[in-house]
Design a protein around this motif. Structure first.
Motif, PDB file in Angstrom:
ATOM      1  N   LEU A  17       1.505  12.256   8.970  1.00  0.00           N
ATOM      2  CA  LEU A  17       1.208  12.435   7.536  1.00  0.00           C
ATOM      3  C   LEU A  17       0.026  13.388   7.362  1.00  0.00           C
ATOM      4  O   LEU A  17       0.049  14.288   6.510  1.00  0.00           O
ATOM      5  N   LYS A  18      -0.989  13.195   8.186  1.00  0.00           N
ATOM      6  CA  LYS A  18      -2.191  14.039   8.053  1.00  0.00           C
ATOM      7  C   LYS A  18      -1.847  15.489   8.295  1.00  0.00           C
ATOM      8  O   LYS A  18      -2.248  16.366   7.537  1.00  0.00           O
ATOM      9  N   LEU A  19      -1.061  15.719   9.358  1.00  0.00           N
ATOM     10  CA  LEU A  19      -0.731  17.115   9.681  1.00  0.00           C
ATOM     11  C   LEU A  19       0.105  17.743   8.571  1.00  0.00           C
ATOM     12  O   LEU A  19      -0.181  18.854   8.122  1.00  0.00           O
ATOM     13  N   LYS A  20       1.113  17.019   8.103  1.00  0.00           N
ATOM     14  CA  LYS A  20       2.004  17.665   7.117  1.00  0.00           C
ATOM     15  C   LYS A  20       1.290  17.888   5.796  1.00  0.00           C
ATOM     16  O   LYS A  20       1.461  18.911   5.159  1.00  0.00           O
ATOM     17  N   GLU A  21       0.447  16.931   5.381  1.00  0.00           N
ATOM     18  CA  GLU A  21      -0.103  17.096   4.031  1.00  0.00           C
ATOM     19  C   GLU A  21      -1.115  18.225   3.930  1.00  0.00           C
ATOM     20  O   GLU A  21      -1.275  18.810   2.872  1.00  0.00           O
ATOM     21  N   ILE A  22      -1.783  18.563   5.030  1.00  0.00           N
ATOM     22  CA  ILE A  22      -2.779  19.643   4.877  1.00  0.00           C
ATOM     23  C   ILE A  22      -2.367  20.957   5.534  1.00  0.00           C
ATOM     24  O   ILE A  22      -2.904  22.001   5.180  1.00  0.00           O
ATOM     25  N   ILE A  33      -3.992  -2.679  -0.242  1.00  0.00           N
ATOM     26  CA  ILE A  33      -4.935  -1.783   0.442  1.00  0.00           C
ATOM     27  C   ILE A  33      -4.909  -0.463  -0.308  1.00  0.00           C
ATOM     28  O   ILE A  33      -3.855   0.170  -0.440  1.00  0.00           O
ATOM     29  N   SER A  34      -6.064  -0.055  -0.800  1.00  0.00           N
ATOM     30  CA  SER A  34      -6.109   1.188  -1.577  1.00  0.00           C
ATOM     31  C   SER A  34      -7.516   1.768  -1.561  1.00  0.00           C
ATOM     32  O   SER A  34      -8.450   1.115  -2.016  1.00  0.00           O
ATOM     33  N   GLN A  35      -7.646   2.946  -1.014  1.00  0.00           N
ATOM     34  CA  GLN A  35      -8.951   3.604  -1.021  1.00  0.00           C
ATOM     35  C   GLN A  35      -9.491   3.673  -2.435  1.00  0.00           C
ATOM     36  O   GLN A  35     -10.596   3.248  -2.716  1.00  0.00           O
ATOM     37  N   SER A  36      -8.690   4.231  -3.337  1.00  0.00           N
ATOM     38  CA  SER A  36      -9.160   4.483  -4.706  1.00  0.00           C
ATOM     39  C   SER A  36      -9.176   3.228  -5.558  1.00  0.00           C
ATOM     40  O   SER A  36      -9.943   3.131  -6.515  1.00  0.00           O
ATOM     41  N   GLY A  37      -8.302   2.295  -5.251  1.00  0.00           N
ATOM     42  CA  GLY A  37      -8.153   1.118  -6.114  1.00  0.00           C
ATOM     43  C   GLY A  37      -7.469   1.447  -7.431  1.00  0.00           C
ATOM     44  O   GLY A  37      -7.452   0.631  -8.351  1.00  0.00           O
ATOM     45  N   GLU A  38      -6.889   2.637  -7.530  1.00  0.00           N
ATOM     46  CA  GLU A  38      -6.276   3.060  -8.797  1.00  0.00           C
ATOM     47  C   GLU A  38      -4.814   3.439  -8.637  1.00  0.00           C
ATOM     48  O   GLU A  38      -4.192   3.875  -9.609  1.00  0.00           O
ATOM     49  N   THR A  39      -4.267   3.321  -7.446  1.00  0.00           N
ATOM     50  CA  THR A  39      -2.917   3.834  -7.199  1.00  0.00           C
ATOM     51  C   THR A  39      -1.872   3.093  -8.041  1.00  0.00           C
ATOM     52  O   THR A  39      -1.731   1.868  -7.941  1.00  0.00           O
ATOM     53  N   ALA A  40      -1.160   3.857  -8.857  1.00  0.00           N
ATOM     54  CA  ALA A  40      -0.268   3.243  -9.849  1.00  0.00           C
ATOM     55  C   ALA A  40       0.859   2.451  -9.194  1.00  0.00           C
ATOM     56  O   ALA A  40       1.238   1.383  -9.685  1.00  0.00           O
ATOM     57  N   ALA A  56       0.842  -1.202   0.000  1.00  0.00           N
ATOM     58  CA  ALA A  56       0.000   0.000   0.000  1.00  0.00           C
ATOM     59  C   ALA A  56       0.873   1.247   0.000  1.00  0.00           C
ATOM     60  O   ALA A  56       2.101   1.163   0.108  1.00  0.00           O
ATOM     61  N   CYS A  57       0.233   2.391  -0.088  1.00  0.00           N
ATOM     62  CA  CYS A  57       0.939   3.678  -0.080  1.00  0.00           C
ATOM     63  C   CYS A  57       0.276   4.607   0.936  1.00  0.00           C
ATOM     64  O   CYS A  57      -0.941   4.524   1.156  1.00  0.00           O
ATOM     65  N   GLY A  58       1.047   5.540   1.463  1.00  0.00           N
ATOM     66  CA  GLY A  58       0.507   6.625   2.280  1.00  0.00           C
ATOM     67  C   GLY A  58      -0.347   6.128   3.439  1.00  0.00           C
ATOM     68  O   GLY A  58       0.046   5.233   4.204  1.00  0.00           O
ATOM     69  N   THR A  59      -1.513   6.711   3.544  1.00  0.00           N
ATOM     70  CA  THR A  59      -2.416   6.368   4.635  1.00  0.00           C
ATOM     71  C   THR A  59      -2.782   4.884   4.608  1.00  0.00           C
ATOM     72  O   THR A  59      -2.897   4.239   5.658  1.00  0.00           O
ATOM     73  N   SER A  60      -2.969   4.344   3.416  1.00  0.00           N
ATOM     74  CA  SER A  60      -3.336   2.925   3.323  1.00  0.00           C
ATOM     75  C   SER A  60      -2.201   2.050   3.851  1.00  0.00           C
ATOM     76  O   SER A  60      -2.443   1.000   4.461  1.00  0.00           O
ATOM     77  N   TYR A  61      -0.961   2.476   3.644  1.00  0.00           N
ATOM     78  CA  TYR A  61       0.190   1.756   4.199  1.00  0.00           C
ATOM     79  C   TYR A  61       0.113   1.778   5.728  1.00  0.00           C
ATOM     80  O   TYR A  61       0.328   0.764   6.396  1.00  0.00           O
ATOM     81  N   ALA A  79     -12.054  14.374   0.005  1.00  0.00           N
ATOM     82  CA  ALA A  79     -10.914  15.173   0.503  1.00  0.00           C
ATOM     83  C   ALA A  79      -9.624  14.435   0.180  1.00  0.00           C
ATOM     84  O   ALA A  79      -9.561  13.202   0.303  1.00  0.00           O
ATOM     85  N   VAL A  80      -8.618  15.169  -0.214  1.00  0.00           N
ATOM     86  CA  VAL A  80      -7.336  14.530  -0.527  1.00  0.00           C
ATOM     87  C   VAL A  80      -6.786  13.810   0.711  1.00  0.00           C
ATOM     88  O   VAL A  80      -6.268  12.701   0.623  1.00  0.00           O
ATOM     89  N   ALA A  81      -6.933  14.432   1.867  1.00  0.00           N
ATOM     90  CA  ALA A  81      -6.474  13.795   3.101  1.00  0.00           C
ATOM     91  C   ALA A  81      -7.441  12.670   3.472  1.00  0.00           C
ATOM     92  O   ALA A  81      -8.620  12.893   3.705  1.00  0.00           O
ATOM     93  N   SER A  82      -6.911  11.487   3.516  1.00  0.00           N
ATOM     94  CA  SER A  82      -7.749  10.315   3.781  1.00  0.00           C
ATOM     95  C   SER A  82      -8.039  10.198   5.284  1.00  0.00           C
ATOM     96  O   SER A  82      -7.135  10.298   6.101  1.00  0.00           O
ATOM     97  N   THR A  83      -9.289  10.017   5.627  1.00  0.00           N
ATOM     98  CA  THR A  83      -9.655   9.873   7.044  1.00  0.00           C
ATOM     99  C   THR A  83     -10.535   8.636   7.242  1.00  0.00           C
ATOM    100  O   THR A  83     -10.112   7.648   7.822  1.00  0.00           O
TER     101      THR A  83
END
Ligand code: M6R
Length: 600
Positions: free
Chosen positions: A480-485, A344-351, A297-302, A395-399
């Motif tokens: 991650l949440k704090l820095k990205e937004i 694990i991927s919210q979008s199911g599209e992460t390259a 996974a990547c990012g939040t999903s990781y 929202a770009v920030a995944s919650t």
């Protein structure tokens, strides 16, 4: 990344395209454009910035029934008016929008377009110029389009207008998502069904290396070899109200607030007639047949995967590794004999994740995808899918996707453990109810988190989050949440690691947020808080009922400590949200980011 829309029908297309692009802005928002076609030819309007900026340059007096549009997340060439899509061929006969990355664009330019004066820095312009070149050499548009597509290496979703072809949009897809939507007397194209729900909920999915000839009355899907493909349409099961903000100022806040309902919905979705949590037998068999699970996974999903590993190991006793997708293909670990890959991927599209899926499929290994989007690429291409049932996350920030991912992983681990005959440590259905109520208590208490954000983060340039055990996983997500937004430089550390280097960064007033929800490490994390406080840190401890101490900044309700991440993350989401607001940041569309990362 990048969003595409198109319309061909009897109505004026400008507003349909612009509304569609507004719905796709989460995919990229550094520039945008539309091209509309009528008897006078093609008019292109494009602008750096958001769709609102694009609106200000569109000539609304131009009426047209055919059009394509694009919202961009720059890969090749800076965000600018000239690099914004649509791009046109030298004679302006062809106009094209593209999502994806053409890896061999430099080579194509060298080999085919050496004498063409390119106006943009994009890889996309190569495609439209290539089509024009092949037409000049004598091919019909459709054949030239197919020939150009065969030359491309990389990912693409493309829509093309031909000035000399009255009533057609040429469409193609490889590795980047694209759907064709069907209507009475019109057809549309969209990167995501959400964009065109305003006009239709009936869609046809495209497969990689297919092209489609779209007119207002028909769609013809073809392979690049020219064979026609038949495909049924499907109804997009998205409630239009799910993708509206309603009275909320931001999608992020709405999505944080939805988490109690999402927790309940997930439990319902996975309950069988006896009220027990259950997972489809073939999926469960695949999990229990594995001698080791590799979560990718990547990012939040990781970060959700890090929690999932604990569940799979503690509850189902399956050794589990968690890998950042973008590193996996280069640093593939020594695989076990019977691996199962969980994506694990919210979008199911992460390259990045998809690249791993393609790689492990080539090796012949089975894959299970946890995703929020039914029918997404990672779902289609895996052997098994578990849906998150979180509803669209805009929202770009995944919650809510993070908590949904953890909840589904908990259910999967419990089902796998039970199937193996292991005794469960608690009643998950009951505990999930307690979790939902606990989250509700927190989302009802927003002022407290607004105050914490004000006290601890309003002027700082950096911040640290510390935790141990399960809390360590959550603090990584919190940072991650704090820095990205909010653009505050934030890092999440294991409390015990501080003294091995990071504590050198602590100075007077450095904000350090500690999570303390795990009984067996409570004393140790408290010790870490004292260590940083002694060196001047401005500390904020968020503890769990039963483990609280005097001076804690906030005490979250008690839940089972294995499920604590579902609850303890919520204060950190709200603190990040308010910190970003206090700093006047664009909460839903942070700079340089896009929701769906469809380029590697
Ligand atoms: O759609 P995915 O879950 O595969 O996306 C993975 C990451 O890009 C995503 O979680 C990203 O880190 C979020 N913006 C974080 O809030």
């Amino acid at each position: 990344m990048c969003g595409i829309v198109g319309y061909i029908g009897s109505n004026d297309t400008k507003e349909i395209l612009l509304k569609g692009l507004e719905k796709l802005e989460y995919r990229g928002y550094d520039s945008a454009g539309i091209a509309v076609k009528n008897d006078d030819g093609v008019s292109v309007f494009k602008e750096k910035g958001r769709i609102a900026d694009l609106r200000s340059v569109v000539d609304f007096s131009v009426n047209a029934n055919i059009g394509i549009g694009h919202t961009r997340w720059a890969t090749h060439g800076e965000p600018s008016q000239v690099n914004a899509h649509p791009h046109q061929s030298t004679t302006s006969r062809f106009t094209l929008v593209h999502n994806g990355v053409i890896e061999n664009y430099a080579q194509l330019k060298r080999e085919h377009l050496a004498d063409v004066n390119l106006v943009s820095e994009t890889d996309t312009e190569i495609i439209v110029q290539l089509i024009e070149k092949f037409v000049k050499e004598g091919l019909e548009t459709e054949a030239a389009f197919a020939k150009a597509l065969k030359e491309l290496k990389g990912s693409y979703a493309i829509a093309l207008l031909d000035n000399q072809n009255e009533d057609t949009i040429f469409v193609a897809k490889n590795k980047s998502p694209l759907l064709v939507g069907l209507g009475d007397d019109f057809n549309v194209i969209a990167s995501d069904a959400m964009a065109m729900l305003q006009v239709t909920d009936e869609y046809v999915e495209l497969m990689d290396k297919e092209m489609v000839i779209v007119t207002k009355d028909s769609i013809t899907i073809k392979t690049l070899a020219g064979e026609t493909v038949a495909r049924d349409s499907f109804k997009a099961e998205i409630d239009a109200s799910d993708i509206e903000k309603g009275t909320y100022p931001h999608y992020m806040l709405k999505e944080i607030d939805e988490q109690p309902a999402v927790m309940r919905k997930i439990v319902q979705a996975y309950q069988n007639e006896e009220g027990e949590l259950s997972i489809a037998k073939d999926t469960l068999d695949a999990v229990n047949a594995a001698d080791r699970i590799y979560i990718i996974a990547c990012g939040t999903s990781y970060h959700a995967g890090l929690v999932g590993k604990e569940y799979l190991e503690k509850t189902a006793k399956i050794p589990t590794e968690v890998h950042v997708a973008s590193e996996f293909v280069y640093n593939t670990p020594l695989l076990s004999e019977k691996p199962l890959f969980i994506f694990i991927s919210q979008s199911g599209e992460t390259a990045d994740s998809r690249a791993v899926l393609v790689h492990i499929k080539e090796l012949g290994h089975p894959a299970l995808t946890l995703t929020n989007v039914a029918g997404s690429t990672l779902s289609r291409e895996a052997n098994h899918t578990l849906l998150l049932h979180a509803g669209p996350e805009i929202a770009v920030a995944s919650t809510k996707a993070y908590t949904a991912q953890i909840a589904v992983l908990a259910i999967l681990a419990e089902a796998a453990g039970k199937a193996k005959g292991f005794e469960m440590k608690f009643d998950l259905v009951q505990e999930m109810g307690i979790v939902a109520n606990a989250i509700q208590t927190l989302t009802d208490d927003k002022e407290a988190f607004e105050q914490i954000a004000r006290d601890f983060l309003s002027t700082t340039r950096n911040a640290f989050f510390i935790g141990r055990s399960m809390d360590y996983h959550v603090v990584q997500e919190a940072a991650l949440k704090l820095k990205e937004i909010s653009y505050i430089q934030a890092e999440g550390f294991a409390g015990g690691e501080l003294k091995h280097g990071t504590i050198a960064l602590i100075e007077d007033g450095t904000p350090v947020v500690a999570l303390a929800t795990q009984e067996n490490v409570n004393l140790s994390i408290r010790g870490n808080v004292k260590e940083v406080a002694a060196r001047g840190a401005n500390t904020c401890t968020i503890s769990m009922k039963g483990l609280e101490e005097e001076g804690d900044s906030y005490v979250i309700p008690h839940v089972h400590e294995l499920l604590a991440p579902l609850v303890s993350v919520v204060p950190t989401q709200l603190i990040a949200y308010y910190a970003a607001l206090h700093r006047d940041c664009d909460v839903d569309k942070p700079r340089n980011l896009a929701k769906s990362v469809t380029v590697e």
